[in-house]
Motif scaffolding. Structure first.
Motif, short mmCIF file in Angstrom:
data_model
loop_
_atom_site.label_atom_id
_atom_site.label_comp_id
_atom_site.label_asym_id
_atom_site.label_seq_id
_atom_site.Cartn_x
_atom_site.Cartn_y
_atom_site.Cartn_z
N ILE A 63 0.76 -0.96 0.03
CA ILE A 63 0.05 -0.08 -0.08
C ILE A 63 0.91 1.30 0.09
O ILE A 63 1.57 1.45 0.96
N PRO A 64 0.50 2.23 -1.00
CA PRO A 64 1.57 3.33 -0.91
C PRO A 64 1.27 4.22 0.07
O PRO A 64 0.23 4.61 0.38
N CYS A 65 2.44 5.08 0.59
CA CYS A 65 2.16 6.28 1.23
C CYS A 65 2.98 7.37 1.21
O CYS A 65 3.89 7.22 0.46
N THR A 66 2.71 8.46 1.91
CA THR A 66 3.45 9.69 1.53
C THR A 66 5.13 9.62 1.93
O THR A 66 6.05 9.83 1.04
N PRO A 67 5.68 9.01 3.11
CA PRO A 67 7.22 9.21 3.56
C PRO A 67 7.88 8.24 2.52
O PRO A 67 7.29 7.22 1.97
N HIS A 84 7.74 14.79 7.43
CA HIS A 84 6.90 15.25 8.47
C HIS A 84 5.39 14.91 8.76
O HIS A 84 4.58 15.44 9.59
N GLN A 85 4.95 14.06 7.56
CA GLN A 85 3.77 13.63 7.54
C GLN A 85 3.49 12.07 8.35
O GLN A 85 4.48 11.35 8.10
N ILE A 86 2.54 12.11 9.06
CA ILE A 86 2.13 10.63 9.33
C ILE A 86 0.89 10.12 8.87
O ILE A 86 -0.28 10.89 8.98
N ASP A 87 1.10 9.09 8.24
CA ASP A 87 -0.20 8.45 7.50
C ASP A 87 -1.14 7.96 8.56
O ASP A 87 -0.90 7.12 9.11
#
Lengths: 225, 328
Positions: B282-286, B311-314
């Protein structure tokens, strides 16, 4: 009178009162108001018919008409009355229809509520099924993983057979060893017996020799006497 | 917090509050941010609800590990363990730490960094592992260090606890997973993971090294990964059963129902089955992930959150896709 007719009449009264107040405020629009009141004073539709009927009934009662005119007036009134009754009948039917529609909608609403609750229950059931299926899948996966590891090891029957063969060999060999040991013992004993007899024979021979030499020594001593 | 600092921020650790409605995350600048999950998950959530309700500096160095007890949040970074009260954090009050302890050091020159902390619920003790190659056990009530488990030859990355047998598992830079009995404090087993292979698939990936950075157990089974590929072990027989063909090193892995979820290098969360197949990524931002946390305490806010070099938490509400991101 049905509710809608009463409502419309009250609205009309309110409009007339409003117009009267307005009339008191501005005198220049007198004509307009008067004309409006004249045209619209009776109300619209059913209201108008009832008002006209009332007025014409009053006129018919109080004024002198020739019999034909009176009769035609009477006919007109009767038709007007019939029209009023017809429209009343129509509104009553519409009212009944609305009531029935309401009932129908209530029934449909109850049905939908029931199906919603049953759908909720089904969803809960399915969720439980999913949990069970996930657990089963996990167990199967673990079983498969372990089975793979176990397969790598040699088969138990084969190792048992090998062990049995080895056992038999071991037994045979120990049997042979016992036999050999027994033979060794026997031979040892036989040799022992042989050696002891030889030694005894040697002893007796030595004894005999000694006795012989003693004898010859003694006899010359005896002869010398 | 300027844009350059935001760009270079990495989230190293996460922990959910005991009620399950708040998330605390620690980054490499030593800050801990507390996010309100109930606000972020409510139907009328806005941009503002994805920001932290409280952000305070906890340590001088990076916060490597966070742990929640029933009343406190424990954070550890370069040597010191600090305890913060959840009640104060929830009230958005910048807290003063209620207890501040450091591990006993052999030499006072260096205070080692603490990489992992877990709680042993059986005797209410805190197990700490870090840069001095030893595992220290501290009693939670008195704050005194009870014992030291020595055996690793290099620093310790991760700790894990087996509830049923009361055993502590530790994985370190030396590539060994050691199993210790928590009552007698003696080592029970030592597995050198990089030496094994499963079905002719070698676990060792020489270009990455032999370090073990993530451990997870599920009674009889153990997951370990890091330099060697992520592998599933059966602990009773001490044999590896499957190797997962994931590219890149895995930094954290958990067991969840019938799946294994792991994060590491690469901007995705991998879902794998026990058999060794990778079911989904599953893709995520970091761009690479350091930490994964599942909030199973609270059924309303049952989410998975991942953080890494961003700096983002998915946040994942349904574990199959990313719902939204919280940001520092």
């Amino acid at each position: 009178m049905p509710l809608c007719v009463r409502a419309r009449m009250s609205i009309k009264f309110f409009q007339i009162v409003q117009l009267a107040y307005w009339r008191m405020g501005s005198i220049t629009d007198d004509e307009v108001i008067r004309k409006r009141l004249l045209i619209d004073g009776d109300g619209a539709g059913d209201d108008r018919r009832i008002n006209v009927l009332m007025k014409s009934f009053n006129k018919w009662c109080h004024s002198n008409f020739s019999p034909e005119e009176g009769f035609s007036q009477y006919q007109r009134m009767v038709t007007s009355l019939a029209q009023c009754e017809f429209s009343m009948g129509k509104t009553l039917l519409v009212y009944d229809m609305n009531l029935k529609e309401m009932e129908n909608y209530e029934a449909i609403y109850a049905d939908i509520e029931k199906s919603i609750t049953s759908a909720h229950e089904k969803i809960a059931e399915c969720k439980k099924e999913i949990q069970r299926a996930k657990r089963i899948r996990k167990n199967r996966q673990e079983y498969d993983a372990l089975a793979r590891v176990i397969k790598q090891h040699p088969d138990r029957h084969e190792t048992l057979k090998q062990l049995e063969a080895l056992d038999k060999e071991l037994q045979q060999l120990s049997h042979i060893k016992e036999n050999v040991e027994d033979k060794l013992e026997l031979r040892k004993k036989q040799f022992h017996v042989l050696l002891t007899t030889i030694q005894e024979l040697q002893q007796t021979l030595e004894n005999d020799e000694k006795m012989e030499s003693d004898d010859t020594q003694e006899s010359p001593v005896e002869n010398g006497d | 917090m300027g844009p350059v600092e935001l760009l270079h921020m990495s989230v190293f650790s996460q922990s959910f509050s005991p009620c399950g409605r708040f998330l605390a995350a620690g980054n490499n600048y030593g800050e801990i941010a507390v996010f309100s999950l109930s606000a972020a998950l409510s139907p009328d959530a806005s941009e503002g609800s994805q920001k932290p309700i409280l952000n305070f500096t906890a340590h001088d160095g990076p916060v490597f590990t966070l742990l929640s007890t029933d009343t406190h949040l424990l954070s550890a970074g370069n040597g010191e363990i600090r305890a913060w009260s959840w009640a104060e954090l929830i009230k958005k009050v910048s807290p003063i730490n209620s207890r501040n302890t450091s591990t006993q050091v052999l030499t006072s020159l260096e205070i080692p960094e603490i990489n992992a902390m877990i709680i042993n619920p059986k005797d209410n003790s805190l197990v700490v592992g870090g840069g001095d190659n030893n595992i220290h056990i501290m009693d939670m009530e008195t704050g005194i260090f009870k014992s030291v488990l020595k055996g690793h030859t290099d620093y310790i990355h991760c700790l894990c606890f087996k509830e049923r047998e009361g055993e502590i598992l530790s994985g370190g830079e030396d590539g060994a997973v050691r199993i210790w009995d928590s009552r007698t404090n003696r080592p029970v087993h030592c597995i050198e993971v990089f030496r094994y292979e499963v079905k002719q698939i070698r676990m060792r990936m020489p270009q990455f090294g032999k370090w073990i950075s993530c451990l997870a157990t599920d009674s009889d089974w153990m997951l370990c990964g890091g330099g060697p590929s992520l592998s599933l072990w059966h602990l009773r027989s001490m044999s590896p059963t499957s190797v997962f063909p994931l590219p890149g090193c895995q930094r954290e892995a958990v067991f969840h129902q019938d799946l294994i979820m792991s994060v590491g290098e690469g901007p995705y969360v991998s879902h794998c089955l026990h058999g060794g197949t990778v079911k989904a990524q599953i893709p995520c931002t970091p761009s690479s992930l350091n930490t994964l946390a599942l909030n199973l305490k609270n059924t309303e806010h049952r989410v998975m959150t991942v953080g890494g070099s961003s700096h983002q938490i998915d946040v994942f509400t349904n574990f199959s896709y990313r719902a939204f991101s919280l940001s520092f």
